[in-house]
Structures are given as structure tokens and as C-alpha cells.
Design a protein around this motif. Structure first.
Motif, PDB file in Angstrom:
ATOM      1  N   LEU A   1       0.812  -1.211   0.000  1.00  0.00           N
ATOM      2  CA  LEU A   1       0.000   0.000   0.000  1.00  0.00           C
ATOM      3  C   LEU A   1       0.846   1.262   0.000  1.00  0.00           C
ATOM      4  N   GLY A   2       2.161   1.107   0.202  1.00  0.00           N
ATOM      5  CA  GLY A   2       3.046   2.266   0.163  1.00  0.00           C
ATOM      6  C   GLY A   2       2.847   3.234   1.313  1.00  0.00           C
ATOM      7  N   CYS A   3       2.337   2.726   2.430  1.00  0.00           N
ATOM      8  CA  CYS A   3       2.094   3.600   3.576  1.00  0.00           C
ATOM      9  C   CYS A   3       3.078   3.285   4.696  1.00  0.00           C
ATOM     10  N   LYS A   4       3.210   4.215   5.619  1.00  0.00           N
ATOM     11  CA  LYS A   4       4.057   4.024   6.775  1.00  0.00           C
ATOM     12  C   LYS A   4       3.197   3.668   7.981  1.00  0.00           C
ATOM     13  N   ARG A   5       3.868   3.229   9.034  1.00  0.00           N
ATOM     14  CA  ARG A   5       3.138   2.927  10.259  1.00  0.00           C
ATOM     15  C   ARG A   5       2.411   4.182  10.724  1.00  0.00           C
ATOM     16  N   THR A   6       1.137   4.020  11.089  1.00  0.00           N
ATOM     17  CA  THR A   6       0.349   5.160  11.532  1.00  0.00           C
ATOM     18  C   THR A   6      -0.250   4.888  12.897  1.00  0.00           C
ATOM     19  N   SER A   7      -0.540   5.939  13.604  1.00  0.00           N
ATOM     20  CA  SER A   7      -1.058   5.815  14.969  1.00  0.00           C
ATOM     21  C   SER A   7      -2.569   5.955  14.985  1.00  0.00           C
ATOM     22  N   LEU A   8      -3.177   5.574  16.104  1.00  0.00           N
ATOM     23  CA  LEU A   8      -4.617   5.717  16.275  1.00  0.00           C
ATOM     24  C   LEU A   8      -5.020   7.189  16.206  1.00  0.00           C
ATOM     25  N   GLY A   9      -4.192   8.060  16.748  1.00  0.00           N
ATOM     26  CA  GLY A   9      -4.480   9.485  16.716  1.00  0.00           C
ATOM     27  C   GLY A   9      -4.461  10.050  15.301  1.00  0.00           C
ATOM     28  N   SER A  10      -3.505   9.595  14.496  1.00  0.00           N
ATOM     29  CA  SER A  10      -3.428  10.063  13.108  1.00  0.00           C
ATOM     30  C   SER A  10      -4.636   9.613  12.303  1.00  0.00           C
ATOM     31  N   LEU A  11      -5.070   8.378  12.532  1.00  0.00           N
ATOM     32  CA  LEU A  11      -6.260   7.875  11.840  1.00  0.00           C
ATOM     33  C   LEU A  11      -7.497   8.666  12.250  1.00  0.00           C
ATOM     34  N   SER A  12      -7.611   8.970  13.534  1.00  0.00           N
ATOM     35  CA  SER A  12      -8.751   9.738  14.018  1.00  0.00           C
ATOM     36  C   SER A  12      -8.750  11.146  13.444  1.00  0.00           C
ATOM     37  N   GLU A  13      -7.573  11.764  13.364  1.00  0.00           N
ATOM     38  CA  GLU A  13      -7.464  13.100  12.785  1.00  0.00           C
ATOM     39  C   GLU A  13      -7.809  13.086  11.299  1.00  0.00           C
ATOM     40  N   ALA A  14      -7.355  12.044  10.596  1.00  0.00           N
ATOM     41  CA  ALA A  14      -7.570  11.970   9.148  1.00  0.00           C
ATOM     42  C   ALA A  14      -9.054  11.964   8.794  1.00  0.00           C
ATOM     43  N   SER A  15      -9.871  11.314   9.621  1.00  0.00           N
ATOM     44  CA  SER A  15     -11.301  11.230   9.332  1.00  0.00           C
ATOM     45  C   SER A  15     -11.974  12.595   9.393  1.00  0.00           C
ATOM     46  N   ARG A  16     -11.393  13.537  10.113  1.00  0.00           N
ATOM     47  CA  ARG A  16     -11.954  14.886  10.221  1.00  0.00           C
ATOM     48  C   ARG A  16     -11.263  15.873   9.290  1.00  0.00           C
ATOM     49  N   LEU A  17     -10.016  15.584   8.917  1.00  0.00           N
ATOM     50  CA  LEU A  17      -9.191  16.545   8.185  1.00  0.00           C
ATOM     51  C   LEU A  17      -9.442  16.535   6.681  1.00  0.00           C
ATOM     52  N   PHE A  18      -9.452  15.356   6.075  1.00  0.00           N
ATOM     53  CA  PHE A  18      -9.502  15.255   4.619  1.00  0.00           C
ATOM     54  C   PHE A  18     -10.922  15.455   4.088  1.00  0.00           C
ATOM     55  N   ASP A  19     -11.026  16.074   2.918  1.00  0.00           N
ATOM     56  CA  ASP A  19     -12.318  16.401   2.311  1.00  0.00           C
ATOM     57  C   ASP A  19     -12.926  15.165   1.660  1.00  0.00           C
ATOM     58  N   SER A  20     -14.021  14.673   2.230  1.00  0.00           N
ATOM     59  CA  SER A  20     -14.643  13.443   1.735  1.00  0.00           C
ATOM     60  C   SER A  20     -15.161  13.579   0.307  1.00  0.00           C
ATOM     61  N   SER A  21     -15.570  14.791  -0.107  1.00  0.00           N
ATOM     62  CA  SER A  21     -16.183  14.976  -1.424  1.00  0.00           C
ATOM     63  C   SER A  21     -15.219  14.664  -2.565  1.00  0.00           C
ATOM     64  N   LEU A  22     -13.913  14.698  -2.306  1.00  0.00           N
ATOM     65  CA  LEU A  22     -12.940  14.395  -3.352  1.00  0.00           C
ATOM     66  C   LEU A  22     -13.038  12.949  -3.820  1.00  0.00           C
TER      67      LEU A  22
END
Length: 455
Positions: free
Chosen positions: A123-144
Motif C-alpha cells: 500500500l506504500g504507507c508508513k506505520r500510523t497511529s490511532l491518533g493520526s487515523l482519528s485526525e484523518a477522518s476529520r481533516l480530509f475532504d470526503s467529497s474528493l
């Protein structure tokens, strides 16, 4: 309610197949709870452990890489320290991994899976934390993600259209909604419990589902409320041209009918049993219509008691079809229901004046497909459990679920049924080889060919 560990490899009826010897998540209940509840779970427990041996089949995600690349720079300008490691495209990949792999059952499990070498490489991703995943759900624009869905949807071909519907030259689109619930956080849940009687926040998924391609084409997420969030109001805002909308009686509204016609589209909608109308013309029933248990075919006048701006501005055809009478066993009081008993007659309104009555009956019968989809969506794609409690995060999860349905169609070339999804899950779990998966798909292909010859 605490669940007991699985004792066999038997396929459960909810969520997805669960790999043997993996401890069951003791923190998840059947209630659709937001992932923020995991903060209350003791750390270090093994319920979310995802062994590397249970992750395979990631090469099938590689076709998504060029489609998702456009999302990579989303909100990158906010990263002033240049230390962001979880980008929108990688977050979507991890959400899709959650949907397809039964051993990944929560946001915490996604975080743990992101540390596996197979996942990081494919998947070409790095290790991520629970906090980063939680932030991502609010940060990124879903409409894209809508653009990704549109591009992927262009590759999906029709699957198994009923030949009797060949005379319908518009895209048959089922419209309905389904409710999911979330517990956003413990403090808000406590306040809601005191004021509303329930700590759950409910969201309605307003869904459009194409019959020909057997995939959802759009899902709009709103609070489960009235006003601008009412199912008919949302439907009016999302009507497109050259479609045939199939709807249940909850959508029966003259202004909605008028809007559909103004968009050069059509509708087939069930009316309430107590609808008031005046018969203007009787149409003769054919033998085929009588065989389909059509009782009456009439042109009617409706809405005389409504304001002139809210009356139908086109001819309405009313077709009555015999069905099994149904009694509301709860007396219309359960869950706020006010639905009356059925008198054994379906009353179907449409602006299609030249289509045979038996075909109208067939078109309405297709509406039950969307109910099957909602069950598939919640039980197999894991969307009965929301990994975010924000509207934007829920939209990301929902749009990823649409992408998952499109991928199943592209991978298998057929309708995404329970057996096929189970085999895909076994493959992603490492319980089935790629050869066994391909053999299963080939067997289904032969069955489809044999069925088409018989018909």
C-alpha cells in the motif's frame, strides 16, 4: 454485551468471516458505536492483533493507486512542519483494507495492520497511529472521493439485466435510505441520554443504487432529521436527468414527482393505501398484466386538496397490483412507526404512460434489491460499525464502501453476493489461495452462462 470467542470456522451472519485462532474483539458490541470508545479499552490487549500471515491479496489494491494519487496532496499545505506521514490516499487504502479483511475489525486494528511489512510494501504507507487515523477522518475532504467513484464507475459494465426491461431506455435507479448510529464520545453520550433518552447519534444514508450495474452510485450522509435532511428533500436535491427512479411510499410527494419530470427523468413510486384520487381513464389489461396480478391500470387526477404550486403538473398513471396483505403487528407504535395495515393492494404511481403494466410491476419489484444492498453494506463491508463519529469521517467510510462494491464488480464481473464476498474474505485472510479464488469465479461464470442459455 460481551461476545464469547469463536469455536469454529463457521461463517457468522454479521460483519464478515473471522479468522480462526484470532481472539474476538471484546470491546465491540452489536451497537453501532464510534471508534472513540476504544479509548476506554485497556491497552495491550490482543483483541485487535492482526498477524502478518492473515494479510494477503494486497496486489488487488494496486489498481486503485493511480485513481487515488490525486488525493495525496489534500491538506498538505497545512503541514508546516513537514512531518505528516498519513496522506488521504493512504488513509483510503487502509479503510478499504478494513472492509475486505475480516481480521481488521476496528480503527485500532487498522493502526496495528499499518505496521506490517506486507501492508507497508503493497500500500506504500508508513506505520500510523490511532491518533493520526482519528485526525484523518476529520481533516480530509470526503467529497474528493466522488471523482474517484465516477472514474471507477466508468469501468463497470452492466451485469445480468432482465431482458424484459430492454424497452426501458433510462437508467433504473433505486432510491432509499438507511439509518446508522454512532456513540460520538462518552460526555456527549451522557448528555444525550439525559435529554433524548438515547446516547446514540443517528445518521441517514440517502442512497441511489443502479440496477443494471448492481452498484450504489451515490450515498449522501445527513443527520436523521426532518426539514432539509428529510429523505424527500434530499432526493429533490440529487435528481439527475435520464433516469428512472424507483421509490417506496415514503417518497410519495407531488413536488418531487414534478421535479423528476422537469429533469427529463421518470419515476415509479408506491403510494400510501389511503391516497385520494379521481379516475379519469381506464386502460384495458392485457393477459400478461393479468398474469402479473395487475388489478387496475388507470389515468388519475391527484392533489386537488393541495395548493396549486404543489399539485402534479403532468399525467399520473396508477397501477394496482395484488400483494399479500400485511398487518402491522406492533400497532404502528414501534420505533415511531405510523404505517397502517396493508390491504393487499400495491398502488404504484408513474409518469410512464406507454410501458406495459406488467413491466411497471416488474420495475417496482426491483426495489427490494436496495434492501439486500443495505444488509450487504452493513454486515459484510463492516459499515454497521462506524470507524469515525464525524459526518466527514462517516462520508469517507461510506464512499470507500461504494469503491469496494465497484471493485467487487470489476474483480468478479458479477453481482456481489454473499458467497463471492466470503471467498474474497477467505482469500484476504490467507485461508484460500489465489487459484481457489479464481476457480470459484470461473465456476460462477459457467453457472451464469448455463442460466442464460436456459432463459
Amino acid at each position: 454485551m460481551t461476545k464469547s470467542p469463536r469455536q469454529s470456522k463457521r461463517i457468522p451472519k454479521s460483519r464478515k468471516p473471522v479468522a480462526p485462532k484470532i481472539p474476538h474483539d471484546q470491546g465491540n458490541s452489536d451497537v453501532n458505536a464510534g471508534e472513540v470508545q476504544t479509548q476506554a479499552q485497556p491497552k495491550g490487549e490482543n483483541q485487535d492483533k492482526v498477524p502478518s500471515r492473515d494479510i494477503q491479496g494486497l496486489k488487488y489494491f494496486e489498481m486503485l493507486v493511480p485513481l487515488l494519487e490525486r488525493l495525496h496532496d489534500e491538506k498538505r499545505g497545512r503541514d508546516k512542519a513537514n512531518n505528516r506521514e498519513l496522506y488521504f490516499d493512504k488513509y483510503c487504502m487502509l479503510v478499504l483494507l478494513y472492509m475486505f479483511n475480516p481480521t481488521v475489525t476496528s480503527l485500532r486494528a487498522i493502526a496495528q495492520a499499518s505496521d506490517l511489512e506486507k501492508v507497508k510494501k503493497r500500500l506504500g504507507c508508513k506505520r500510523t497511529s490511532l491518533g493520526s487515523l482519528s485526525e484523518a477522518s476529520r481533516l480530509f475532504d470526503s467529497s474528493l472521493l466522488k471523482e474517484v467513484i465516477a472514474d471507477l464507475g466508468q469501468q463497470v459494465a452492466p451485469v445480468g439485466r432482465d431482458n424484459r426491461l430492454s424497452q426501458i431506455n433510462q437508467t433504473i435507479t433505486l432510491v432509499d435510505g438507511s439509518v446508522v448510529s454512532a456513540l460520538p464520545n462518552l460526555l456527549q453520550a451522557s448528555l444525550l441520554k439525559q435529554t433524548e433518552g438515547s446516547g446514540l447519534v443517528q445518521w441517514r444514508l440517502h442512497t441511489h443504487f443502479e440496477v443494471d450495474r448492481y452498484v450504489p452510485t451515490r450515498i449522501d450522509v445527513t443527520p436523521n432529521e426532518g426539514g432539509e435532511h428529510d429523505e424527500r428533500a434530499v432526493a429533490e436535491r440529487t435528481i439527475e436527468c435520464d433516469r428512472l427512479y424507483v421509490m417506496d411510499r415514503g417518497y410519495a410527494k407531488f413536488t418531487l414527482f414534478n421535479h423528476i419530470v422537469s429533469k427529463q427523468s421518470s419515476y415509479v413510486c408506491r403510494l400510501r393505501d389511503n391516497s385520494v384520487y379521481e379516475v379519469l381513464e381506464h386502460n384495458t389489461l392485457s393477459e400478461a398484466a393479468i398474469d402479473a396480478e395487475v388489478l387496475k391500470d388507470e389515468i388519475v387526477s391527484m392533489g386537488k386538496a393541495s395548493k396549486s404550486s404543489q399539485r402534479p403538473n403532468h399525467k399520473i398513471r396508477l397501477i394496482q397490483i395484488r400483494c399479500t396483505p400485511h398487518k402491522n403487528r406492533t400497532g404502528g407504535k414501534a420505533k415511531g412507526s405510523t404505517a397502517p395495515d396493508s390491504d393487499g393492494i400495491l398502488r404504484i404511481a408513474t409518469n410512464l404512460l406507454d410501458v406495459p403494466a406488467e413491466i411497471i410491476a416488474l420495475i417496482y419489484s426491483q426495489r427490494w434489491i436496495i434492501e439486500i444492498f443495505f444488509r450487504f453494506f452493513k454486515q459484510f463491508l463492516g459499515c454497521s460499525h462506524l470507524i469515525s463519529h464525524s459526518q466527514n469521517g462517516i462520508e469517507i467510510q461510506v464512499y470507500c464502501a461504494i469503491i469496494a462494491c465497484l471493485l467487487i464488480n470489476l474483480w468478479t464481473g458479477r453481482k456481489p453476493n454473499k458467497r463471492t464476498f466470503e471467498m474474497l474474505s477467505y482469500y484476504f485472510m490467507g485461508l484460500a489461495s489465489e487459484a481457489e479464488l479464481l476457480a470459484h469465479l470461473e465456476k460462477l461464470k459457467r453457472q451464469d452462462e448455463a442460466a442464460s442459455k436456459r432463459s
